[in-house]
Design a protein around this motif. Structure first.
Motif, mmCIF file in Angstrom:
data_model
loop_
_atom_site.group_PDB
_atom_site.id
_atom_site.type_symbol
_atom_site.label_atom_id
_atom_site.label_comp_id
_atom_site.label_asym_id
_atom_site.label_seq_id
_atom_site.Cartn_x
_atom_site.Cartn_y
_atom_site.Cartn_z
ATOM 1 N N MET A 125 -38.619 -44.975 -3.100
ATOM 2 C CA MET A 125 -37.106 -45.126 -3.161
ATOM 3 C C MET A 125 -36.607 -45.161 -1.680
ATOM 4 S SD MET A 125 -34.018 -42.629 -4.614
ATOM 5 C CE MET A 125 -33.826 -41.716 -3.239
ATOM 6 N N LEU A 126 -35.743 -45.907 -1.359
ATOM 7 C CA LEU A 126 -35.138 -45.811 -0.047
ATOM 8 C C LEU A 126 -33.720 -45.568 -0.464
ATOM 9 C CD1 LEU A 126 -37.509 -47.895 0.475
ATOM 10 C CD2 LEU A 126 -36.108 -49.021 2.222
ATOM 11 N N SER A 127 -33.320 -44.409 0.543
ATOM 12 C CA SER A 127 -31.950 -43.970 0.271
ATOM 13 C C SER A 127 -31.106 -44.659 1.483
ATOM 14 C CB SER A 127 -31.652 -42.532 0.674
ATOM 15 O OG SER A 127 -30.337 -42.117 0.910
ATOM 16 N N ALA A 128 -30.052 -45.470 0.888
ATOM 17 C CA ALA A 128 -29.358 -46.461 1.765
ATOM 18 C C ALA A 128 -28.308 -45.679 2.916
ATOM 19 C CB ALA A 128 -28.318 -47.315 1.067
ATOM 20 N N TYR A 129 -27.390 -44.629 2.362
ATOM 21 C CA TYR A 129 -26.716 -43.962 3.287
ATOM 22 C C TYR A 129 -26.413 -42.334 2.999
ATOM 23 C CZ TYR A 129 -23.567 -44.803 -0.469
ATOM 24 O OH TYR A 129 -22.664 -44.876 -1.643
ATOM 25 N N ALA A 130 -27.032 -42.009 1.809
ATOM 26 C CA ALA A 130 -26.835 -40.338 1.492
ATOM 27 C C ALA A 130 -27.603 -39.792 2.630
ATOM 28 C CB ALA A 130 -27.503 -40.157 0.168
ATOM 29 N N VAL A 131 -27.038 -38.441 3.098
ATOM 30 C CA VAL A 131 -27.426 -37.981 4.262
ATOM 31 C C VAL A 131 -28.187 -36.660 4.110
ATOM 32 C CG1 VAL A 131 -25.199 -38.824 5.351
ATOM 33 C CG2 VAL A 131 -25.136 -36.513 4.379
ATOM 34 N N HIS A 132 -28.033 -35.865 2.994
ATOM 35 C CA HIS A 132 -28.628 -34.791 2.682
ATOM 36 C C HIS A 132 -30.204 -34.576 3.041
ATOM 37 C CE1 HIS A 132 -29.411 -30.696 1.048
ATOM 38 N NE2 HIS A 132 -28.111 -30.601 0.972
ATOM 39 N N PRO A 133 -30.563 -33.658 3.901
ATOM 40 C CA PRO A 133 -31.922 -33.465 4.071
ATOM 41 C C PRO A 133 -33.113 -33.618 2.980
ATOM 42 C CG PRO A 133 -30.888 -31.463 4.975
ATOM 43 C CD PRO A 133 -29.805 -32.397 4.338
ATOM 44 N N ASP A 134 -32.538 -32.970 1.802
ATOM 45 C CA ASP A 134 -33.491 -32.444 0.808
ATOM 46 C C ASP A 134 -34.006 -33.927 0.141
ATOM 47 O OD1 ASP A 134 -33.645 -29.899 1.283
ATOM 48 O OD2 ASP A 134 -32.099 -29.104 -0.525
ATOM 49 N N ILE A 135 -33.266 -34.998 0.222
ATOM 50 C CA ILE A 135 -33.520 -36.289 -0.211
ATOM 51 C C ILE A 135 -35.216 -36.848 0.117
ATOM 52 C CG2 ILE A 135 -33.194 -38.715 -0.425
ATOM 53 C CD1 ILE A 135 -30.125 -37.797 -0.039
ATOM 54 N N THR A 136 -35.424 -36.796 1.250
ATOM 55 C CA THR A 136 -36.652 -37.097 1.943
ATOM 56 C C THR A 136 -37.710 -36.332 1.722
ATOM 57 O OG1 THR A 136 -35.715 -36.725 4.015
ATOM 58 C CG2 THR A 136 -35.977 -39.202 3.482
ATOM 59 N N ARG A 137 -37.171 -34.728 1.695
ATOM 60 C CA ARG A 137 -38.163 -33.848 1.464
ATOM 61 C C ARG A 137 -39.062 -33.758 0.016
ATOM 62 N NH1 ARG A 137 -34.236 -29.110 3.839
ATOM 63 N NH2 ARG A 137 -34.405 -29.340 6.149
ATOM 64 N N THR A 138 -38.410 -34.546 -0.757
ATOM 65 C CA THR A 138 -38.758 -34.851 -2.151
ATOM 66 C C THR A 138 -40.282 -35.075 -2.263
ATOM 67 O OG1 THR A 138 -36.483 -35.151 -3.061
ATOM 68 C CG2 THR A 138 -38.214 -35.621 -4.601
ATOM 69 N N ASP A 175 -16.672 -29.580 1.175
ATOM 70 C CA ASP A 175 -17.753 -28.515 0.673
ATOM 71 C C ASP A 175 -18.602 -29.333 -0.537
ATOM 72 O OD1 ASP A 175 -18.978 -26.324 -0.009
ATOM 73 O OD2 ASP A 175 -17.059 -25.502 -0.981
ATOM 74 N N ASN A 176 -19.465 -30.189 0.010
ATOM 75 C CA ASN A 176 -20.604 -30.829 -0.786
ATOM 76 C C ASN A 176 -21.705 -31.006 0.138
ATOM 77 O OD1 ASN A 176 -19.735 -33.191 0.574
ATOM 78 N ND2 ASN A 176 -19.425 -34.142 -1.174
ATOM 79 N N ASP A 177 -22.822 -31.620 -0.503
ATOM 80 C CA ASP A 177 -23.879 -31.834 0.322
ATOM 81 C C ASP A 177 -23.676 -32.492 1.574
ATOM 82 O OD1 ASP A 177 -25.414 -30.559 -1.498
ATOM 83 O OD2 ASP A 177 -26.266 -32.476 -2.267
ATOM 84 N N PHE A 178 -22.821 -33.486 1.583
ATOM 85 C CA PHE A 178 -22.367 -34.450 2.851
ATOM 86 C C PHE A 178 -21.759 -33.621 3.875
ATOM 87 C CE2 PHE A 178 -18.844 -36.912 4.586
ATOM 88 C CZ PHE A 178 -19.659 -38.040 5.181
ATOM 89 N N GLY A 179 -20.629 -32.816 3.557
ATOM 90 C CA GLY A 179 -19.943 -32.195 4.444
ATOM 91 C C GLY A 179 -20.708 -31.171 5.003
ATOM 92 N N ARG A 180 -21.301 -30.456 4.227
ATOM 93 C CA ARG A 180 -22.117 -29.125 4.707
ATOM 94 C C ARG A 180 -23.076 -29.576 5.645
ATOM 95 N NH1 ARG A 180 -21.093 -27.297 -0.471
ATOM 96 N NH2 ARG A 180 -23.264 -28.047 -1.351
ATOM 97 N N SER A 181 -23.977 -30.575 5.484
ATOM 98 C CA SER A 181 -25.173 -30.861 6.277
ATOM 99 C C SER A 181 -24.507 -31.416 7.522
ATOM 100 C CB SER A 181 -26.016 -31.862 5.644
ATOM 101 O OG SER A 181 -25.371 -33.179 5.258
#
Length: 387
Positions: A125-138, A175-181
């Motif tokens: 899976m390639l994440s196009a623009y989602a920013v949260h660090p846990d995505i690639t840590r999967t 106050d969500n994954d995007f803003g907090r990271s």
């Protein structure tokens, strides 16, 4: 051996060869790749843009001869930016449609949920623009094309301190994954710098009334307001900031990067500065062709999420061409990627062992109702994601 026996043996060999040929796995006529994005709900503008741009990339690739001589087929489902729906549609792409790889054209929450399904199934899976660090840590099948949120925030810190010379800084966090990271990265850059955070607060997704909180920002008298937002919240925020007479420079991020922001905010958007992957003034042929053809095809200007989804398809097609249409081949190719210049938001310099893209990061300013080049950052110490 007599002639009769020779011809009998030859016929047997031909029959066996034919049977073995029929039993061998057949090459697919097309390479199926999947994409999920929110084409309904509050994130529909972004999700539709991502889908449109991914389709445009497939069109460009197929018109140029395809991948390994085969056409790409893009299969899309709507995730409405909901994690549970993203999980459901990704399972469908893998189990029903038998795609060879998947692109996320969605937000961090949905992408993070879908990533574990792809990893478990052994599908890239390639994440196009989602920013949260846990995505690639999967796991080792998950790559990111866009900028990691904490890196984007760090660049925001360099922007306000080094380029804008701010000393008094206000922070408003979605106050969500995007803003907090993003805020996490922003504040990390400010540590040890000669600046003061004079105001800081969070607000919920979907907020439309900012005047009370902006009045408190105004009372704190900052030089800069660093505010994370998607285009809808951002439009309300900058309009109401102008209405109450807030003079601080507003600095946003890629969530502002949408024609909808310019449309909804109107003149209040003038002068707003954002960190974004898409530089409309980049003279590279791939950038100008993408911008022109997107406008021609869909009747609206392209945005950052669209450009990132376009790039995800381009990078995936390159990896299939180089490594073959298997998970192992695609992963190996991506790990070896160097100086990929066919990316509209690029170039992509390389992938870290954590599967994060290393790339220069741009900044745009709203001038005359359009996003224009303001600055870019390429210091490796700043743009390289943490391991």
């Amino acid at each position: 051996m007599s002639k009769a026996k020779f011809f009998a043996a030859l016929i047997v060999l031909i029959i066996v060869a034919a049977i073995l040929s029929n039993c061998a796995p057949r090459e697919p006529q097309v390479y199926k790749i999947g994409i999920f994005s929110p084409t309904t709900g509050p994130a529909a503008a972004d999700g539709t843009s991502a889908l449109n741009a991914a389709r445009l990339a497939v069109k460009f690739i197929n018109e140029a001869g395809g991948v390994r001589g085969k056409k790409l087929e893009l299969i899309h489902y709507d995730d409405a930016a909901k994690p549970d729906q993203a999980v459901s549609v990704v399972r469908k792409l893998i189990e029903q449609d038998k795609v060879i790889a998947i692109i996320s054209g969605s937000y961090s929450g949905a992408t993070r949920a879908a990533a574990s399904v792809c990893q478990e199934a052994g599908v890239v899976m390639l994440s196009a623009y989602a920013v949260h660090p846990d995505i690639t840590r999967t796991g080792d099948k998950i790559f990111r094309v866009g900028v990691l949120g904490t890196v984007e925030g760090r660049v925001g810190g360099a922007l306000v301190v080094e380029k804008l010379g701010a000393k008094r800084i206000a922070i408003l966090t979605l106050d969500n994954d995007f803003g907090r990271s993003i805020t996490e990265g922003f504040k990390s850059y400010l540590q040890g710098k000669d600046v003061q955070i004079v105001f800081e607060e969070k607000y919920p997704l979907g907020e439309t009334e900012f005047k009370a909180i902006l009045q408190r920002v105004k009372d704190a008298n900052p030089d800069v307001l660093f505010a994370s937002a998607y285009y809808s919240e951002a439009a309300h925020l900058v309009r109401q900031a102008k209405e109450i007479g807030l003079k601080a420079q507003i600095v946003g991020q890629e969530g502002y990067d949408s024609p909808k922001f310019l449309e909804l905010a109107g003149e209040a958007a003038e002068g707003v500065i954002i960190i974004t992957d898409l530089n409309r003034d980049d003279p590279r042929e791939i950038v100008q062709k993408f911008l022109k053809e997107y406008q021609k095809e869909y009747g609206i200007p392209a945005d950052m999420v669209g450009a990132s989804a376009f790039d995800a398809v381009q990078i995936l097609a390159w990896a299939i061409e180089k490594g073959g249409p298997t998970t192992e081949g695609i992963v190996k190719a991506l790990k070896e990627l160097k100086n990929f210049d066919k990316a509209v938001t690029g170039p992509i310099l390389y992938y870290t062992p954590g599967r994060e893209a290393v790339r220069p990061i741009g900044v745009q300013i709203v001038k005359g109702g359009a996003f224009r080049y303001f600055a870019h950052f390429d210091d490796p110490a700043l743009i390289t994601p943490p391991q």
